[in-house]
Design an enzyme around this catalytic site. Sequence first.
Site, PDB file in Angstrom:
ATOM      1  N   GLU A  89      -0.618   1.575  -5.793  1.00 45.01           N
ATOM      2  CA  GLU A  89      -2.018   1.957  -5.641  1.00 45.01           C
ATOM      3  C   GLU A  89      -2.426   1.843  -4.172  1.00 45.01           C
ATOM      4  OE1 GLU A  89      -5.660   3.361  -6.631  1.00 45.01           O
ATOM      5  OE2 GLU A  89      -4.011   3.169  -8.044  1.00 45.01           O
ATOM      6  N   TYR A 136       7.881   7.030   4.426  1.00 44.12           N
ATOM      7  CA  TYR A 136       8.258   7.080   3.018  1.00 44.12           C
ATOM      8  C   TYR A 136       9.460   8.002   2.810  1.00 44.12           C
ATOM      9  CZ  TYR A 136       3.695   4.901   2.323  1.00 44.12           C
ATOM     10  OH  TYR A 136       2.622   4.054   2.387  1.00 44.12           O
TER      11      TYR A 136
END
Length: 163
Positions: A89, A136
């Site tokens: 989140e 990422y």
Amino acid sequence: MPSDPASLVVRPATIDDVDTLHRFSVDLATYEDEPDAVGSTPQTLARDGFGENPQFGALIAEHDGKAVGFALYTFNYSVWTAARGIFIEDIWVIPEERRGGVARALMRGLARECADKDYRRIDLNVLDWNPARGFYERLGYRWIRNWLPYRLSGEALDRLAKS
């Protein structure tokens, strides 16, 4: 300037960390140009993350005992893998600690949790302008080009519920 990587510790958050989790959430929202978007409080985080039925988990990164980052996640389940997964989140590293291995250590901690609990994947959403996208991708995350995130909330959610 990032601290010495050897002094970095990543640990599960505890109820004693709710003020830090909240502060970092507000810092992240401010970074994303949504400074008033955080509706949680330390009290709701204590209730929802550390009560009888935790709704989220979190890791804290510390350098020499000082909190420098966090990752807060919820759980998902895939019928395809027949296993639980993690949805990140929020992940945040204080600006002066960036590029010092903190985010990588948090991601490693999440991956280890998945391995320990036989979870099969980690999902996250990234704003299109966020330079962390490259980070990422270097870790192995892949943008799922044929999936578009949708969200129902606020008045639209209320309207559908009442229909």
